[in-house]
Design a protein around this motif. Structure first.
Motif, PDB file in Angstrom:
ATOM      1  N   LEU A   1      51.920  56.997  35.860  1.00 21.19           N
ATOM      2  CA  LEU A   1      51.490  56.062  36.899  1.00 21.19           C
ATOM      3  C   LEU A   1      52.637  55.168  37.361  1.00 21.19           C
ATOM      4  O   LEU A   1      52.763  54.888  38.564  1.00 21.19           O
TER       5      LEU A   1
ATOM      6  N   GLU B   1      52.021  53.500  41.127  1.00 20.72           N
ATOM      7  CA  GLU B   1      50.588  53.205  41.226  1.00 20.72           C
ATOM      8  C   GLU B   1      50.316  51.878  40.512  1.00 20.72           C
ATOM      9  O   GLU B   1      49.623  51.827  39.493  1.00 20.72           O
TER      10      GLU B   1
ATOM     11  N   TRP C   1      46.786  50.683  39.163  1.00 25.90           N
ATOM     12  CA  TRP C   1      46.302  51.482  38.038  1.00 25.90           C
ATOM     13  C   TRP C   1      47.126  51.206  36.784  1.00 25.90           C
ATOM     14  O   TRP C   1      46.590  51.234  35.673  1.00 25.90           O
TER      15      TRP C   1
ATOM     16  N   ASP D   1      45.447  49.964  33.348  1.00 25.53           N
ATOM     17  CA  ASP D   1      45.648  50.707  32.105  1.00 25.53           C
ATOM     18  C   ASP D   1      46.434  49.900  31.076  1.00 25.53           C
ATOM     19  O   ASP D   1      46.200  50.046  29.869  1.00 25.53           O
TER      20      ASP D   1
ATOM     21  N   ASP E   1      36.998  51.284  34.825  1.00 21.77           N
ATOM     22  CA  ASP E   1      38.027  52.259  35.176  1.00 21.77           C
ATOM     23  C   ASP E   1      37.388  53.583  35.589  1.00 21.77           C
ATOM     24  O   ASP E   1      37.768  54.186  36.596  1.00 21.77           O
TER      25      ASP E   1
ATOM     26  N   ASP F   1      37.735  55.144  39.248  1.00 24.10           N
ATOM     27  CA  ASP F   1      38.319  56.479  39.434  1.00 24.10           C
ATOM     28  C   ASP F   1      37.405  57.368  40.266  1.00 24.10           C
ATOM     29  O   ASP F   1      37.864  58.067  41.171  1.00 24.10           O
TER      30      ASP F   1
END
Length: 129
Positions: free
Chosen positions: A39, A44, A47, A51, A86, A90
């Motif tokens: 990522l 990204e 994200w 994470d 999450d 997604d």
């Protein structure tokens, strides 16, 4: 443990997870590292932040479980909330076709089961504590 806290937990059950499940949060955190690298390389940022928050929450849960702290209940709930959010994000952000199918598979096979395990680990720690 306060009576309000005990009521929120419900009756203690003998269906506690096996002891080996206590390793799940740290193993999940380590498993996140390669994905975080992917990522980051792809820029990204949102994200990566999500994470990284999951990574920190998983390690916090692991630390509280090792200390046998009743506060693991809250950490387990936080991890479960992050993982569920999450999974939903997604699915909502996935494109049509295989992208949404991949998001659904990840949610049902990894993120949501992990959320349930973390929630149960936290609950078990609070009941023991």
């Amino acid at each position: 443990m306060s009576s309000t806290f005990a009521l929120a937990l419900g009756p203690a059950r003998s269906s506690a997870l096996p002891a080996r499940f206590a390793q799940v949060p740290v193993l999940a955190a380590v498993a996140l590292l390669p994905w975080l690298a992917v990522l980051a390389v792809c820029h990204e940022t949102p994200w990566v932040v999500l994470d990284l928050t999951e990574f920190a929450a998983l390690l916090s849960l692991d630390a509280l479980l090792r200390r046998r702290s009743p506060a693991a209940l809250w950490a387990g709930a936080a991890v479960a909330l992050l993982l569920t959010g999450d999974a939903l994000a997604d699915i909502a952000c996935a494109g049509p076709g295989y992208a949404v199918l991949a998001a659904l598979v990840m949610a049902t096979c990894i993120e949501l089961p992990l959320a349930v395990v973390c929630l149960r680990l936290g609950r078990d720690a609070a009941v023991r504590g």
